[in-house]
Scaffold this motif. Structure first.
Motif, PDB file in Angstrom:
ATOM      1  N   LEU A 222     -74.065 -21.635 -35.674  1.00  0.00           N
ATOM      2  CA  LEU A 222     -73.655 -20.082 -35.546  1.00  0.00           C
ATOM      3  C   LEU A 222     -75.098 -19.538 -35.820  1.00  0.00           C
ATOM      4  N   GLN A 223     -75.013 -17.965 -34.910  1.00  0.00           N
ATOM      5  CA  GLN A 223     -76.258 -17.130 -35.155  1.00  0.00           C
ATOM      6  C   GLN A 223     -75.670 -16.609 -36.598  1.00  0.00           C
ATOM      7  N   ASP A 224     -74.903 -16.220 -37.010  1.00  0.00           N
ATOM      8  CA  ASP A 224     -74.250 -15.427 -38.227  1.00  0.00           C
ATOM      9  C   ASP A 224     -74.645 -16.331 -39.343  1.00  0.00           C
ATOM     10  N   ASP A 225     -74.989 -17.713 -39.366  1.00  0.00           N
ATOM     11  CA  ASP A 225     -75.076 -18.448 -40.390  1.00  0.00           C
ATOM     12  C   ASP A 225     -76.821 -18.518 -40.675  1.00  0.00           C
ATOM     13  N   LEU A 226     -77.673 -17.894 -39.761  1.00  0.00           N
ATOM     14  CA  LEU A 226     -78.914 -17.846 -39.798  1.00  0.00           C
ATOM     15  C   LEU A 226     -79.480 -16.891 -40.911  1.00  0.00           C
ATOM     16  N   GLN A 227     -80.475 -17.168 -41.813  1.00  0.00           N
ATOM     17  CA  GLN A 227     -81.036 -16.060 -42.493  1.00  0.00           C
ATOM     18  C   GLN A 227     -82.268 -15.719 -41.809  1.00  0.00           C
ATOM     19  N   ARG A 228     -82.303 -14.551 -41.171  1.00  0.00           N
ATOM     20  CA  ARG A 228     -83.173 -14.245 -40.281  1.00  0.00           C
ATOM     21  C   ARG A 228     -84.569 -14.067 -40.760  1.00  0.00           C
ATOM     22  N   GLU A 247     -84.644 -14.397 -20.066  1.00  0.00           N
ATOM     23  CA  GLU A 247     -84.202 -15.041 -21.507  1.00  0.00           C
ATOM     24  C   GLU A 247     -82.963 -15.853 -21.355  1.00  0.00           C
ATOM     25  N   PRO A 248     -82.796 -16.859 -22.024  1.00  0.00           N
ATOM     26  CA  PRO A 248     -81.956 -17.921 -22.133  1.00  0.00           C
ATOM     27  C   PRO A 248     -80.517 -17.353 -22.624  1.00  0.00           C
ATOM     28  N   THR A 249     -79.529 -17.915 -21.917  1.00  0.00           N
ATOM     29  CA  THR A 249     -77.896 -17.409 -22.271  1.00  0.00           C
ATOM     30  C   THR A 249     -77.651 -17.941 -23.935  1.00  0.00           C
ATOM     31  N   GLN A 250     -78.456 -18.913 -24.403  1.00  0.00           N
ATOM     32  CA  GLN A 250     -78.149 -19.509 -25.805  1.00  0.00           C
ATOM     33  C   GLN A 250     -79.601 -19.236 -26.253  1.00  0.00           C
ATOM     34  N   PRO A 251     -79.695 -18.483 -27.389  1.00  0.00           N
ATOM     35  CA  PRO A 251     -80.852 -18.170 -28.290  1.00  0.00           C
ATOM     36  C   PRO A 251     -81.388 -19.598 -28.754  1.00  0.00           C
ATOM     37  N   GLU A 252     -82.700 -19.652 -29.042  1.00  0.00           N
ATOM     38  CA  GLU A 252     -83.466 -20.545 -29.738  1.00  0.00           C
ATOM     39  C   GLU A 252     -84.270 -20.133 -30.894  1.00  0.00           C
ATOM     40  N   TYR A 253     -83.976 -20.922 -31.835  1.00  0.00           N
ATOM     41  CA  TYR A 253     -84.988 -20.184 -33.087  1.00  0.00           C
ATOM     42  C   TYR A 253     -85.575 -21.534 -33.592  1.00  0.00           C
ATOM     43  N   ALA A 254     -86.770 -21.208 -34.519  1.00  0.00           N
ATOM     44  CA  ALA A 254     -87.359 -22.324 -34.954  1.00  0.00           C
ATOM     45  C   ALA A 254     -87.333 -22.013 -36.799  1.00  0.00           C
ATOM     46  N   ILE A 255     -87.135 -23.461 -37.639  1.00  0.00           N
ATOM     47  CA  ILE A 255     -86.978 -23.197 -38.965  1.00  0.00           C
ATOM     48  C   ILE A 255     -87.887 -24.269 -39.618  1.00  0.00           C
ATOM     49  N   SER A 256     -88.490 -23.935 -40.866  1.00  0.00           N
ATOM     50  CA  SER A 256     -89.031 -25.009 -41.578  1.00  0.00           C
ATOM     51  C   SER A 256     -88.002 -26.087 -41.914  1.00  0.00           C
ATOM     52  N   VAL A 268     -73.930 -25.388 -44.169  1.00  0.00           N
ATOM     53  CA  VAL A 268     -73.695 -24.879 -42.754  1.00  0.00           C
ATOM     54  C   VAL A 268     -73.113 -25.799 -41.787  1.00  0.00           C
ATOM     55  N   GLU A 269     -72.327 -25.315 -41.088  1.00  0.00           N
ATOM     56  CA  GLU A 269     -71.774 -26.100 -40.105  1.00  0.00           C
ATOM     57  C   GLU A 269     -72.545 -26.283 -38.691  1.00  0.00           C
ATOM     58  N   GLU A 274     -71.601 -25.965 -26.924  1.00  0.00           N
ATOM     59  CA  GLU A 274     -72.117 -24.820 -26.778  1.00  0.00           C
ATOM     60  C   GLU A 274     -70.945 -23.718 -26.742  1.00  0.00           C
ATOM     61  N   GLU A 275     -70.969 -22.630 -27.584  1.00  0.00           N
ATOM     62  CA  GLU A 275     -69.883 -21.609 -27.517  1.00  0.00           C
ATOM     63  C   GLU A 275     -70.239 -20.203 -27.781  1.00  0.00           C
ATOM     64  N   PRO A 276     -69.585 -19.241 -27.686  1.00  0.00           N
ATOM     65  CA  PRO A 276     -70.204 -17.992 -27.816  1.00  0.00           C
ATOM     66  C   PRO A 276     -70.409 -17.524 -29.526  1.00  0.00           C
ATOM     67  N   GLY A 277     -71.726 -17.018 -29.841  1.00  0.00           N
ATOM     68  CA  GLY A 277     -71.845 -16.791 -30.968  1.00  0.00           C
ATOM     69  C   GLY A 277     -72.702 -18.092 -31.648  1.00  0.00           C
ATOM     70  N   THR A 278     -73.345 -19.125 -30.792  1.00  0.00           N
ATOM     71  CA  THR A 278     -74.154 -20.260 -31.254  1.00  0.00           C
ATOM     72  C   THR A 278     -75.346 -20.031 -30.920  1.00  0.00           C
ATOM     73  N   CYS A 279     -76.274 -20.861 -31.337  1.00  0.00           N
ATOM     74  CA  CYS A 279     -77.602 -20.957 -30.963  1.00  0.00           C
ATOM     75  C   CYS A 279     -78.143 -22.260 -31.221  1.00  0.00           C
ATOM     76  N   LEU A 280     -79.497 -22.479 -30.541  1.00  0.00           N
ATOM     77  CA  LEU A 280     -80.097 -23.705 -30.928  1.00  0.00           C
ATOM     78  C   LEU A 280     -81.111 -23.558 -32.007  1.00  0.00           C
TER      79      LEU A 280
END
Length: 327
Positions: A222-228, A247-256, A268-269, A274-280
């Motif tokens: 869930l995007q809300d679980d990310l520490q930006r 831009e993709p419909t589902q955002p993608e982020y990188a983390i260490s 974290v769950e 793919e559901e609304p509010g989720t990200c890769l």
């Protein structure tokens, strides 16, 4: 033993670039002398499983006796052992290598025949003759230079301060870059000085066979679980910033890897679909924040993350991005 386990985890993760897990094994069913001399751990390096044997009495350790002890326990495969210690005499290390027994002395030396890896101690001054893949730290240094953030003739200590790696790790980075003729290492008194050879585009092409995909694995959360402050836009989200790609419909982020471990410890769950509010969320083998460019992952790491993508739109966008790099 807990601190040694943490040192082992950090050292192997940093040097191999693989996911590492170190968990204690119950000694309730083992002979008493086992718990007095050894502590057993389940060690997973990438897809390889080993029984890590932490030495409690390093000064009394004898390889031949050790093997006899291990053969007394039916649940232990002698061929999948890894001795872990804070220090071992040179002659003991030689005996272990002769017998094909893996060992790791965090921050000093590792011998992992199951992975085809051996990293010798710095004091031996023997540089690797073959570097098939750069370590994550070496890749970070190279890309940092490609981004124009490293001046020539820099010391391992200065690099460690810039990039938040240990001086020992930066010294190994110099060994790898020198062994692949990617850079030149000279001495000035007691200092080693790193200088890259040639133009940036030439170095990028020369080093490319040794470069790795920074993405260890990808999860959906869930995007809300990310520490930006711990993540950066990556994947197609970053590529759309660097090119004309939509831009993709589902955002993608990188983390260490370390930041992802913290997220997992907090429970974290992982979302299976793919559901609304989720990200890769891409888990990288090095910290993408070190190489951040304008709030996104750097273009060189991004390029490497798409190595196996065959989508024609992606290939065009990548070419457009790389053409804009300030070579």
């Amino acid at each position: 033993m807990d601190q040694l386990a943490k040192n082992l985890d950090h050292y192997l993760s940093e040097v191999t670039g693989l996911n590492v897990t170190v968990n204690p094994v119950s000694a309730s069913d083992l002979p008493y002398f086992f718990s007095r001399q050894y502590a057993l751990y389940r060690l997973i390096i990438g897809n390889s499983l080993l029984t890590a044997v932490f030495l409690r009495e390093e000064e009394e350790f004898k390889p031949a006796q050790f093997i006899k002890h291990m053969r007394q326990v039916s649940s232990i495969d002698v061929n999948e052992l890894c001795v872990v210690a804070q220090s071992l005499p040179t002659y003991v290390r030689k005996r272990l290598i002769e017998k094909g027994i893996a060992f790791v002395i965090p921050k000093v030396q590792m011998y992992l025949p199951i992975l085809g890896m051996e990293l010798r101690p710095r004091s031996s001054r023997k540089r690797p003759t073959l570097v098939e893949r750069f370590s994550p730290a070496t890749q970070v240094v190279l890309i940092h230079w490609l981004l124009g953030r490293i001046q020539d003739s820099i010391t391992p200590l200065a690099l460690s301060r810039q990039l938040h790696y240990s001086s020992m790790t930066m010294s190994r980075v110099l060994d790898e870059l020198e062994a692949t003729q990617t850079a030149q290492v000279k001495r000035s008194g007691k200092e080693r000085l790193l200088s890259f050879l040639g133009e940036r585009q030439v170095i990028w092409q020369h080093a490319f066979p040794q470069l790795r995909n920074p993405v260890s694995h990808t999860v959906r959360v869930l995007q809300d679980d990310l520490q930006r402050h711990e993540v950066l836009p990556a994947g197609t989200s970053a590529l759309s910033h660097y090119s004309m790609l939509n831009e993709p419909t589902q955002p993608e982020y990188a983390i260490s890897r370390n930041a992802w471990k913290v997220m997992k410890e907090k429970g974290v769950e992982k979302i299976p679909i793919e559901e609304p509010g989720t990200c890769l969320l891409q888990v990288w083998c090095y910290n993408p924040k070190i190489l951040e460019v304008d709030g996104y992952v750097d273009p060189f790491s991004l390029y490497l993350s798409f190595q196996n993508d065959t989508d024609a739109r992606i290939e065009m966008a990548i070419e457009q991005m790389m053409a804009q790099c300030a070579w």
